[in-house]
Motif scaffolding. Sequence first.
Motif, mmCIF file in Angstrom:
data_model
loop_
_atom_site.group_PDB
_atom_site.id
_atom_site.type_symbol
_atom_site.label_atom_id
_atom_site.label_comp_id
_atom_site.label_asym_id
_atom_site.label_seq_id
_atom_site.Cartn_x
_atom_site.Cartn_y
_atom_site.Cartn_z
ATOM 1 N N SER A 36 84.284 52.502 26.179
ATOM 2 C CA SER A 36 83.639 53.533 26.985
ATOM 3 C C SER A 36 82.359 54.028 26.312
ATOM 4 O O SER A 36 81.353 54.276 26.980
ATOM 5 N N ARG A 37 82.372 54.170 24.994
ATOM 6 C CA ARG A 37 81.178 54.622 24.289
ATOM 7 C C ARG A 37 80.094 53.548 24.307
ATOM 8 O O ARG A 37 78.915 53.824 24.529
ATOM 9 N N CYS A 38 80.503 52.283 24.092
ATOM 10 C CA CYS A 38 79.531 51.196 24.042
ATOM 11 C C CYS A 38 78.881 50.933 25.400
ATOM 12 O O CYS A 38 77.687 50.642 25.486
ATOM 13 N N PHE A 39 79.674 51.038 26.484
ATOM 14 C CA PHE A 39 79.151 50.750 27.815
ATOM 15 C C PHE A 39 78.601 51.987 28.517
ATOM 16 O O PHE A 39 78.073 51.880 29.623
ATOM 17 N N TYR A 40 78.736 53.125 27.886
ATOM 18 C CA TYR A 40 78.303 54.375 28.501
ATOM 19 C C TYR A 40 76.849 54.333 28.985
ATOM 20 O O TYR A 40 76.560 54.737 30.118
ATOM 21 N N PRO A 41 75.893 53.838 28.185
ATOM 22 C CA PRO A 41 74.495 53.838 28.646
ATOM 23 C C PRO A 41 74.237 52.945 29.856
ATOM 24 O O PRO A 41 73.249 53.126 30.553
ATOM 25 N N VAL A 42 75.118 51.950 30.094
ATOM 26 C CA VAL A 42 74.879 51.008 31.193
ATOM 27 C C VAL A 42 76.141 50.802 32.035
ATOM 28 O O VAL A 42 76.356 49.736 32.597
ATOM 29 N N PHE A 43 76.985 51.832 32.145
ATOM 30 C CA PHE A 43 78.285 51.604 32.754
ATOM 31 C C PHE A 43 78.220 51.353 34.259
ATOM 32 O O PHE A 43 79.184 50.895 34.862
ATOM 33 N N THR A 72 77.955 47.141 20.526
ATOM 34 C CA THR A 72 77.777 46.741 21.919
ATOM 35 C C THR A 72 78.054 45.254 22.102
ATOM 36 O O THR A 72 78.695 44.844 23.080
ATOM 37 N N VAL A 73 77.594 44.430 21.172
ATOM 38 C CA VAL A 73 77.851 42.984 21.259
ATOM 39 C C VAL A 73 79.351 42.708 21.190
ATOM 40 O O VAL A 73 79.894 41.924 21.976
ATOM 41 N N LEU A 74 80.035 43.359 20.266
ATOM 42 C CA LEU A 74 81.477 43.161 20.135
ATOM 43 C C LEU A 74 82.226 43.681 21.364
ATOM 44 O O LEU A 74 83.240 43.112 21.772
ATOM 45 N N ALA A 75 81.716 44.744 21.969
ATOM 46 C CA ALA A 75 82.326 45.265 23.195
ATOM 47 C C ALA A 75 82.173 44.253 24.332
ATOM 48 O O ALA A 75 83.102 44.036 25.121
ATOM 49 N N LEU A 76 81.001 43.634 24.416
ATOM 50 C CA LEU A 76 80.765 42.621 25.445
ATOM 51 C C LEU A 76 81.719 41.441 25.260
ATOM 52 O O LEU A 76 82.341 40.965 26.214
ATOM 53 N N ILE A 80 86.207 40.344 28.201
ATOM 54 C CA ILE A 80 86.885 39.303 28.983
ATOM 55 C C ILE A 80 88.261 38.978 28.397
ATOM 56 O O ILE A 80 88.895 38.006 28.802
ATOM 57 N N SER A 81 88.714 39.791 27.451
ATOM 58 C CA SER A 81 90.054 39.599 26.878
ATOM 59 C C SER A 81 91.112 39.719 27.973
ATOM 60 O O SER A 81 90.944 40.533 28.894
ATOM 61 N N PRO A 82 92.170 38.893 27.967
ATOM 62 C CA PRO A 82 92.636 38.023 26.885
ATOM 63 C C PRO A 82 91.985 36.642 26.828
ATOM 64 O O PRO A 82 92.384 35.815 26.020
ATOM 65 N N LEU A 83 91.019 36.380 27.692
ATOM 66 C CA LEU A 83 90.276 35.131 27.598
ATOM 67 C C LEU A 83 89.394 35.184 26.356
ATOM 68 O O LEU A 83 88.714 36.184 26.123
ATOM 69 N N ARG A 84 89.420 34.113 25.560
ATOM 70 C CA ARG A 84 88.645 34.104 24.324
ATOM 71 C C ARG A 84 87.196 33.698 24.615
ATOM 72 O O ARG A 84 86.942 32.729 25.312
ATOM 73 N N TYR A 85 86.261 34.473 24.072
ATOM 74 C CA TYR A 85 84.845 34.141 24.224
ATOM 75 C C TYR A 85 84.528 32.978 23.293
ATOM 76 O O TYR A 85 84.704 33.077 22.074
ATOM 77 N N CYS A 86 84.083 31.859 23.844
ATOM 78 C CA CYS A 86 83.932 30.626 23.061
ATOM 79 C C CYS A 86 82.493 30.276 22.705
ATOM 80 O O CYS A 86 82.258 29.277 22.027
ATOM 81 N N SER A 87 81.529 31.049 23.167
ATOM 82 C CA SER A 87 80.142 30.798 22.786
ATOM 83 C C SER A 87 79.830 31.558 21.498
ATOM 84 O O SER A 87 80.674 32.272 20.955
ATOM 85 N N ASP A 88 78.604 31.418 21.034
ATOM 86 C CA ASP A 88 78.193 32.100 19.805
ATOM 87 C C ASP A 88 77.834 33.551 20.126
ATOM 88 O O ASP A 88 77.429 33.872 21.246
ATOM 89 N N PHE A 89 77.986 34.425 19.139
ATOM 90 C CA PHE A 89 77.518 35.797 19.300
ATOM 91 C C PHE A 89 77.108 36.336 17.936
ATOM 92 O O PHE A 89 77.727 36.061 16.927
ATOM 93 N N ARG A 90 76.019 37.098 17.920
ATOM 94 C CA ARG A 90 75.469 37.658 16.692
ATOM 95 C C ARG A 90 75.344 39.177 16.844
ATOM 96 O O ARG A 90 74.413 39.659 17.490
ATOM 97 N N PRO A 91 76.282 39.937 16.304
ATOM 98 C CA PRO A 91 76.227 41.392 16.448
ATOM 99 C C PRO A 91 74.947 42.011 15.927
ATOM 100 O O PRO A 91 74.499 43.035 16.438
ATOM 101 N N TYR A 92 74.351 41.374 14.916
ATOM 102 C CA TYR A 92 73.091 41.917 14.388
ATOM 103 C C TYR A 92 72.200 40.758 13.968
ATOM 104 O O TYR A 92 72.322 40.213 12.882
ATOM 105 N N PHE A 93 71.315 40.365 14.868
ATOM 106 C CA PHE A 93 70.422 39.229 14.646
ATOM 107 C C PHE A 93 69.069 39.743 14.150
ATOM 108 O O PHE A 93 68.528 40.714 14.675
#
Length: 353
Positions: A36-43, A72-76, A80-93
């Motif tokens: 809720s906190r992470c998606f608050y700005p764009v809910f 926010t990246v980790l929230a995204l 889709i849980s319990p489906l596992r996100y299988c692409s790459d993700f970088r919380p801080y690039f």
Amino acid sequence: LGLVSSFFLPLNRSRTCCIQVLSLIQLSLSLPLSLSRCFYPVFFHIQMLWELVLLGEALVVMAPSPAESSDTVLALVSCISPLRYCSDFRPYFTIHDSEFKEYTTRTQAPPSVILGVTNPFFAKTLQHWPHIIRIGDMKQAGEMAKQMKVKKLKNLKTLDSKPGVYSAYKPYLNKDEDIIKQLQKGVQQKRPSAAQNAILRRYFLELTQSFIIPLERYVASLMPLQKSISPWKSPPQLRPFVQQDFMKTLEKAGPQLTSRLKGDWIGLYRHFLKSSNFDGWFRNRRREMTQKLEALHLEALCEEVRRLTFFVLAREQLPVRPGTLAKLQAHIEAVILALPEDLQGILHKPSTP
């Protein structure tokens, strides 16, 4: 989680430090995360964001701090849980990452990855990415009411662009106004953050389950019948996944059975079947089902060995050629010795027909 995220920049400049970063990300994923906190700005756009993550679309999160970027990246990824996100993700690039040139080039389409960035430099170098989320300070509650519409990417030209979602993406599903009203009411009534978070998590969970259940049902139908498993033959193979056959099952056993949402579910599935998330999910399910088939085949083989053993013991006085039963017993022992130790112990016990 924010404290963990703040370490990403100094740790992102060597191989050893990158390993430490991955360890920190794993730690972050195990900690409680407030959706809720992470998606608050764009809910207002949570359903569209769910679709983008589900489909493995290239996403950039532009945030004012490493903590807000990574959270926010980790929230995204978790939506889709319990489906596992299988692409790459970088919380801080950062500009120091080895993929910096690859991700900022305009000569090829952005890869399937979710990036979290804070450097204003990326507002220009990643402007060609198809989906960009700009979030302000998560403490600024007044931003919520201004995020009604998805903005066009051409509006993301200056470093002081307003928070919001910049994308030309058209969602497959109609917007769920009920969840928006429910969350809005919670904000107005100052509902506790934990309660808002629970509402949002349940919403994402039910949405993902409604989507994945028809796939689970169809894949389960690809299993051969147990009666086709014979100890005298190799384990039967799973039937292939045929997209056209799966689509036919959606007419009577689609997500409409568990979800009230309307829209182009068929189009969403077609897009999903081309994604890395489907590939990862199906590989895992096929591996599990293949192991199940092999286990059933092993059970059938063990049962047959028990029968043969009883046959030998019960017919020691039969008028067969010398050594025949001894050879059969030797073959049985060879089969038993090739099995796991726990099964060997079971088969060596006295048996009954």
